[in-house]
Design a protein around this motif. Structure first.
Motif, PDB file in Angstrom:
ATOM      1  N   ALA A  11       3.336   2.902   3.370  1.00 41.66           N
ATOM      2  CA  ALA A  11       1.931   2.562   3.139  1.00 41.66           C
ATOM      3  C   ALA A  11       1.274   2.104   4.448  1.00 41.66           C
ATOM      4  N   LEU A  12       0.072   2.629   4.706  1.00 39.62           N
ATOM      5  CA  LEU A  12      -0.686   2.251   5.903  1.00 39.62           C
ATOM      6  C   LEU A  12      -1.514   1.010   5.639  1.00 39.62           C
ATOM      7  N   THR A  13      -1.694   0.167   6.651  1.00 40.66           N
ATOM      8  CA  THR A  13      -2.556  -1.018   6.565  1.00 40.66           C
ATOM      9  C   THR A  13      -3.433  -1.060   7.813  1.00 40.66           C
ATOM     10  N   GLY A  14      -4.620  -1.678   7.662  1.00 42.46           N
ATOM     11  CA  GLY A  14      -5.546  -1.792   8.790  1.00 42.46           C
ATOM     12  C   GLY A  14      -6.943  -2.015   8.291  1.00 42.46           C
ATOM     13  N   HIS A  15      -7.938  -1.798   9.201  1.00 43.14           N
ATOM     14  CA  HIS A  15      -9.335  -1.988   8.844  1.00 43.14           C
ATOM     15  C   HIS A  15      -9.874  -0.747   8.130  1.00 43.14           C
ATOM     16  N   PHE A  16      -9.273  -0.485   7.016  1.00 46.29           N
ATOM     17  CA  PHE A  16      -9.672   0.698   6.241  1.00 46.29           C
ATOM     18  C   PHE A  16      -9.046   0.583   4.842  1.00 46.29           C
ATOM     19  N   THR A  17      -9.550   1.455   3.952  1.00 49.99           N
ATOM     20  CA  THR A  17      -8.988   1.595   2.599  1.00 49.99           C
ATOM     21  C   THR A  17      -8.521   3.038   2.448  1.00 49.99           C
ATOM     22  N   ILE A  18      -7.215   3.220   2.104  1.00 44.21           N
ATOM     23  CA  ILE A  18      -6.666   4.572   1.967  1.00 44.21           C
ATOM     24  C   ILE A  18      -7.124   5.162   0.635  1.00 44.21           C
ATOM     25  N   GLN A  19      -7.740   6.331   0.744  1.00 46.69           N
ATOM     26  CA  GLN A  19      -8.174   7.058  -0.449  1.00 46.69           C
ATOM     27  C   GLN A  19      -7.058   7.933  -0.991  1.00 46.69           C
ATOM     28  N   SER A  20      -6.269   8.578  -0.058  1.00 47.39           N
ATOM     29  CA  SER A  20      -5.200   9.468  -0.522  1.00 47.39           C
ATOM     30  C   SER A  20      -4.246   9.756   0.614  1.00 47.39           C
ATOM     31  N   TYR A  21      -2.964  10.119   0.236  1.00 49.21           N
ATOM     32  CA  TYR A  21      -1.958  10.634   1.173  1.00 49.21           C
ATOM     33  C   TYR A  21      -1.782  12.116   0.860  1.00 49.21           C
ATOM     34  N   CYS A  22      -1.615  12.940   1.882  1.00 45.03           N
ATOM     35  CA  CYS A  22      -1.557  14.389   1.668  1.00 45.03           C
ATOM     36  C   CYS A  22      -0.391  14.997   2.444  1.00 45.03           C
ATOM     37  N   CYS A  23       0.189  16.107   1.898  1.00 40.74           N
ATOM     38  CA  CYS A  23       1.203  16.903   2.572  1.00 40.74           C
ATOM     39  C   CYS A  23       0.682  18.330   2.725  1.00 40.74           C
ATOM     40  N   LEU A  24       0.841  18.838   3.939  1.00 39.84           N
ATOM     41  CA  LEU A  24       0.504  20.233   4.215  1.00 39.84           C
ATOM     42  C   LEU A  24       1.821  20.911   4.559  1.00 39.84           C
ATOM     43  N   TYR A  25       2.251  21.930   3.730  1.00 41.56           N
ATOM     44  CA  TYR A  25       3.583  22.518   3.926  1.00 41.56           C
ATOM     45  C   TYR A  25       3.472  24.024   3.860  1.00 41.56           C
ATOM     46  N   LYS A  26       4.495  24.690   4.468  1.00 40.15           N
ATOM     47  CA  LYS A  26       4.556  26.157   4.520  1.00 40.15           C
ATOM     48  C   LYS A  26       6.017  26.554   4.664  1.00 40.15           C
ATOM     49  N   ARG A  27       6.419  27.657   3.954  1.00 35.07           N
ATOM     50  CA  ARG A  27       7.793  28.135   4.006  1.00 35.07           C
ATOM     51  C   ARG A  27       8.029  28.867   5.320  1.00 35.07           C
TER      52      ARG A  27
END
Length: 1014
Positions: free
Chosen positions: A288-304
């Motif tokens: 989990a990220l912390t800082g001067h922000f609010t996380i909206q979403s985590y994403c994965c970009l993948y390819k075979r």
């Protein structure tokens, strides 16, 4: 003239372009007023006389009407500030040719605003407003204003006097236009418009900015600018900002609150902390990220990835989740996927991507190692390894065994265990330990990170030691090498036992034990005693604090220089050039070897600085230091020396050598005669270096020409002496010596000095005359002087009166003087005088009156004069012959009769005592030159009186005259001939033909013994 009956005058006038107007006045009027004109306009006037005969010629005159004086302006408003005031005035209507508006300002004193005021200040401006600056703060002013035309005329048309005060008050308005300029996650830049100076009601001090959240004030900032940065805020938060102006008059109102919102920071790249592989899916977990922000979403970009190793040409797939866990489904079995991750904040700002990760959808074995591997129970030959299970996402099936690898060895344990004990290890050895899990397919997963551990050390063996010693130090190098232990400390203890020559040492030195431990095996011990045998003990300690057994050895320090100087040094000045010295020996422990010699350093400190050295061989404890200077203060120090060198020198003690006689005589710096019987001399004091003692007195020796000497004593503080009762015109040699308490010193170099000559007595003279000359023969009684010139002073006596005319003086080195160029048959009053060689003049003779002859009388006396001269010569010859016979008879009777000196004369010497030489003294009217080398006459007496016969070769002087004889002195040089005498020689003795032994010549200056005409 009217040329008819006068009727009056006609006045015509008009301006440019206007019709001419006419005004008639009666004949008895000579001036009139013309009205109805336009102000500030030029008019031309013509005046003509009117008679019964008609209108005469006119006289033209141009003039200009004046401007109208403008009325007082009206004050619209007065705006006082803290340092200036602005007066707004109405424009004066009308054709007034306005030049400017002027206001007069007067500052009122504090005591009475109406009664006491200061000088006024006038401020003008071509237009309204009029600004008065600077004004004083917190002061009261009165003022009035006027409007002026181009002639600066106002005629007192001024506004009513009014007043204002410059007392500052709080600003009357709040800053406007408050707005956020820029916004960041934790700060916001706020700007606004400056308050109008007239609204500040004083001088701006600062702007105050306050920032609030929904409940409290979070910041307060003061600034003189029109913007400010508010920091320390919370990201993505709404705040309100208000601004107030603060002047010298006070605090103004705050502006209406203005909303500002802080932004969010862009999140950094997230970290994938775990994954779970399955044949058709991969589960990815982000930290989990912390800082001067609010996380909206985590994403994965993948390819075979294709078989060739390149990504497939299809577009990558993106899967997002609001949580940190993302499941990638519907994947192909036994395939490799390239995955990157990122996060979006609430503003949908995307973070950077994670590094590319490669995942395999396979079940060949665990994809992760066991977690939290640690080492426990470490001993010299064994240790234990402990770990946790493989994370669930990395097992890829059940775990059947664990494989423990340590260096090149391995040990397998069952899958249900979480520890293993490794034995038969080497002591003090490094091991790299890692653990791998083995799946149900028999394939092992990756090993954990290596844990590095060292087994415990063995107890060290006895060390070895090598020594390198000097006179005051030793370096001990301790070694204890083995792979089975690590030496933490190398320790050494040393203790003094005895001197190298076997002599015992004091107990306090024996009890001085030195100890040192190092981590490198090299120990340096300084400040040891020299020439001493030491015992040394060494041991080592391993990393666990276990000590080895002790090794005992010994070493000796080398001989050195003494560490202390001889004590109780005493010195006494034994003689004027030597001193007796005594001292005490150095304590045995401080000798640092065998004392071979003692070196004495003697330094002269007064009156001169000089260093001397002398060596005394041991075991001597006393000695005599020679070669010193008399009566000199010395400092003496002593140092002892071994074969190595000298030690420190002792504290210096002082002594003084005995007095002695002075080394040299004082130098006579000045001599002079005070009179004919007194001399004065001065001398220079001796330096203390030459005096050699305490000065008691000075002895002054005076030596006469006959080598008669006399010594005078003066006190030590005198440097001059006057000697009286001396012979007149006599050369004395003067010298001085100093006398100390020890003895008198030598006399200094003698300096000759002559006493003054006596003043000649009153001379006499006889005169003869011709018609144009008067010849005088001058005589003066012989004395202790030498005549340098004979003078006749002649004064013309006016015929029949007691008055005197012109006076002239004629001088010559010869006693016979002729006055030439006189008027015949004229009476003269004559006096004579002589000068000695020092320029002192005799008294004037009595006055003689002599008259020159008439021309005829001189011719008549020519024949009788010849007869008279012939008779005179014969008479003189007879007289001289008789006198010579009388002298010879008297001399024979007395057996070489001598000249008996008159009173005040010096002794004479017969000519026979001068090697039978006829001698003469050549005089030039000056004293002998002291620099000329002198030749002494062989005589027991001091003086002789002789002349140079005229038949010889008399010396011709610079002025053409021939000199006669004076006195011959002992110090005069002797020459064989006049030609040998140097040209700069003031006087000398010159030899001529030999004379008889029994002849003594005596003469006064001016006499000639052979002929009268010399």
């Amino acid at each position: 003239m009217f040329n008819g009956k006068p009727l009056g005058y006609r006045i015509s006038y008009g301006d440019q372009g206007a019709p001419v107007r006419i005004k008639n006045v009666s004949s008895g009027t000579h001036e009139t007023t013309v009205s109805g004109l336009i102000f500030d306009t030029s008019y031309t006037f013509s005046v003509a006389a009117v008679s019964s005969g008609g209108i005469g010629p006119s006289i033209n005159q141009t003039d200009r009407t004046t401007q109208q004086v403008p009325p007082a302006p009206t004050i619209i408003s007065t705006k006082p500030l803290a340092t200036e005031v602005t007066i707004h005035l109405t424009r004066v209507k009308g054709n007034y040719h306005l030049s400017n508006f002027c206001c007069y300002f007067t500052r009122q004193s504090v005591s009475d605003i109406h009664m006491s005021s200061l000088p006024s200040v006038m401020i003008c401006n071509k237009t309204s407003p009029v600004v008065f600056s600077p004004v004083e703060e917190d002061a009261t002013y009165t003022y009035h204003c006027v409007a002026r035309n181009t002639y600066n005329a106002s005629d007192g048309n001024a506004t009513e006097q009014t007043g204002f005060s410059t007392t500052a008050t709080a600003p009357s308005v709040a800053p406007e236009g408050v707005h956020p300029v820029t916004s960041k996650a934790t700060s916001v830049l706020v700007g606004w418009q400056d308050v109008d100076p007239y609204e500040l009601n004083g001088i701006l001090v600062t702007y105050n900015v306050i920032c609030r959240n929904s409940t409290t004030q979070v910041a307060s900032i003061n600034t003189s600018a029109s913007s400010a940065t508010v920091s320390g805020l919370i990201f993505n938060t709404v705040y309100t900002v208000s601004v107030a102006a603060i002047s010298t008059g006070g605090h103004g109102d705050y502006s209406d609150p203005k909303n500002v919102t802080t932004l969010q920071d862009v999140p950094g790249a997230p970290t994938i902390i775990s994954r779970l592989l399955a044949p058709t899916k991969i589960t990815v977990v982000f930290d989990a990220l912390t800082g001067h922000f609010t996380i909206q979403s985590y994403c994965c970009l993948y390819k075979r990835q294709t078989v060739s190793g390149f990504p497939s040409p299809t577009n990558p797939t993106i899967t997002c989740n609001t949580s940190t866990t993302i499941v990638l489904n519907n994947l192909e079995e036994d395939s490799t996927y390239i995955i990157v991750g990122y996060a979006n904040n609430a503003a949908m700002a995307r973070s950077p991507n994670t590094p590319q990760l490669f995942f395999n959808t396979t079940t060949a074995g665990p994809s992760e190692p066991p977690a939290s591997v640690s080492i426990t129970d470490v001993n010299r030959t064994s240790l234990s390894v402990v770990w946790n299970e493989v994370p669930l996402l990395g097992r890829n099936g059940p775990i059947t065994h664990y494989l423990v690898k340590y260096n090149s060895q391995e040990q397998r344990v069952e899958g249900n265990q979480s520890s293993a004990k490794l034995e038969n290890l080497r002591a003090n050895a490094d091991y790299n330990i890692s653990v791998s899990a083995i799946g149900h397919g028999g394939q092992s997963g990756p090993f954990s990170s290596e844990e590095i551990v060292k087994t415990l050390e063995a107890v060290p063996n006895k060390p070895t030691v090598k020594f390198t010693s000097t006179s005051t130090s030793v370096r001990a190098v301790v070694t204890s090498e083995s792979p089975y232990w690590n030496v933490l400390q190398y320790c050494i203890t040393i203790q003094a036992t005895k001197r190298v020559d076997g002599k015992p040492i004091p107990d306090d030195l024996r009890q001085r034990v030195k100890h040192n431990c190092t981590d490198h095996g090299v120990s340096d011990f300084d400040n040891l005693e020299e020439y001493i045998v030491y015992n040394i003990w060494t041991w080592v300690q391993n990393g666990r604090g276990e000590n080895s057994s002790t090794q005992m050895d010994g070493f000796a320090t080398k001989e050195g220089v003494p560490s202390r100087a001889p004590s109780n040094l005493a010195a006494t000045g034994e003689t004027s050039t030597s001193a007796q010295l005594q001292w005490s020996p150095i304590p045995l422990l401080d000798q640092n070897g065998i004392i071979r010699s003692y070196h004495v350093n003697v330094t002269a400190i007064y009156p001169v600085s000089e260093v001397s050295n002398q060596t005394f061989l041991a075991p001597a404890l006393s000695g005599t230091f020679v070669g010193l200077k008399p009566y000199t203060m010395y400092e003496v120090g002593i140092a002892a020396a071994t074969n190595i060198g000298r030690g420190d020198i002792s504290n210096f003690t002082s002594f003084q050598t005995q007095q002695a006689a002075p080394s040299i005589g004082p130098t006579v710096t000045n001599t002079s005669y005070l009179s004919s019987t007194a001399l004065q001399l001065a001398w220079r004091r001796l330096t203390q270096q030459d005096l050699n003692g305490v000065l008691v007195r000075y002895d002054i020796m005076i030596v006469s020409p006959a080598n008669y000497s006399q010594v005078f004593n003066v006190t030590s503080n005198e440097t001059s002496l006057t000697i009286t009762q001396l012979e007149i015109n006599t050369v004395y040699n003067l010298s001085v010596r100093a006398v100390t308490e020890a003895a008198p010193g030598p006399f200094g170099s003698p300096v000759p000095q002559r006493t003054d000559e006596s003043i000649p007595g009153q001379p006499t003279a006889n005169f003869s005359s011709t018609s144009a000359t008067i010849t005088g023969q001058v005589w003066v009684e012989q004395g202790n002087f030498r005549v340098s010139r004979f003078c006749i002073q002649a004064t013309l006596t006016l015929f029949g009166t007691s008055s005197q005319g012109e006076t002239r003086t004629t001088c010559s080195k010869m006693p016979r003087i002729t006055l030439l160029g006189l008027q015949d048959d004229t009476a003269f009053s004559l006096v004579v005088f002589v000068n000695n060689t020092n320029g002192r003049r005799s008294p004037l003779s009595r006055s003689y009156t002599v008259r020159t002859l008439e021309t005829d009388q001189q011719q008549q006396q020519g024949t009788s004069a010849t007869t008279t001269i012939t008779i005179g010569i014969l008479s003189s010859f007879l007289v001289l012959t008789v006198l010579a016979l009388i002298v010879i008879i008297a001399w024979k009777r007395r057996n070489k009769a001598r000249y008996i000196p008159r009173e005040s004369d010096s002794p004479r010497i017969p000519l026979a005592s001068m090697d039978k030489q006829n001698t003469a003294e050549i005089m030039k009217g000056s004293e002998p030159t002291p620099q000329v080398e002198k030749a002494l006459l062989t005589s027991n007496d001091a003086y002789g009186a002789v002349i140079l016969p005229c038949s010889s070769n008399p010396v011709k002087m610079d002025d053409g005259a021939y000199e006669t004889v004076g006195l011959v002195e002992e110090s005069d040089p002797v020459y064989a001939d006049v030609s040998e005498m140097p040209s700069n020689q003031p006087k000398a003795v010159v030899t001529d033909e030999p004379l008889g032994d029994d002849i003594v010549y005596e003469t006064t200056l001016g006499d000639c013994i052979v002929s009268e005409d010399c």
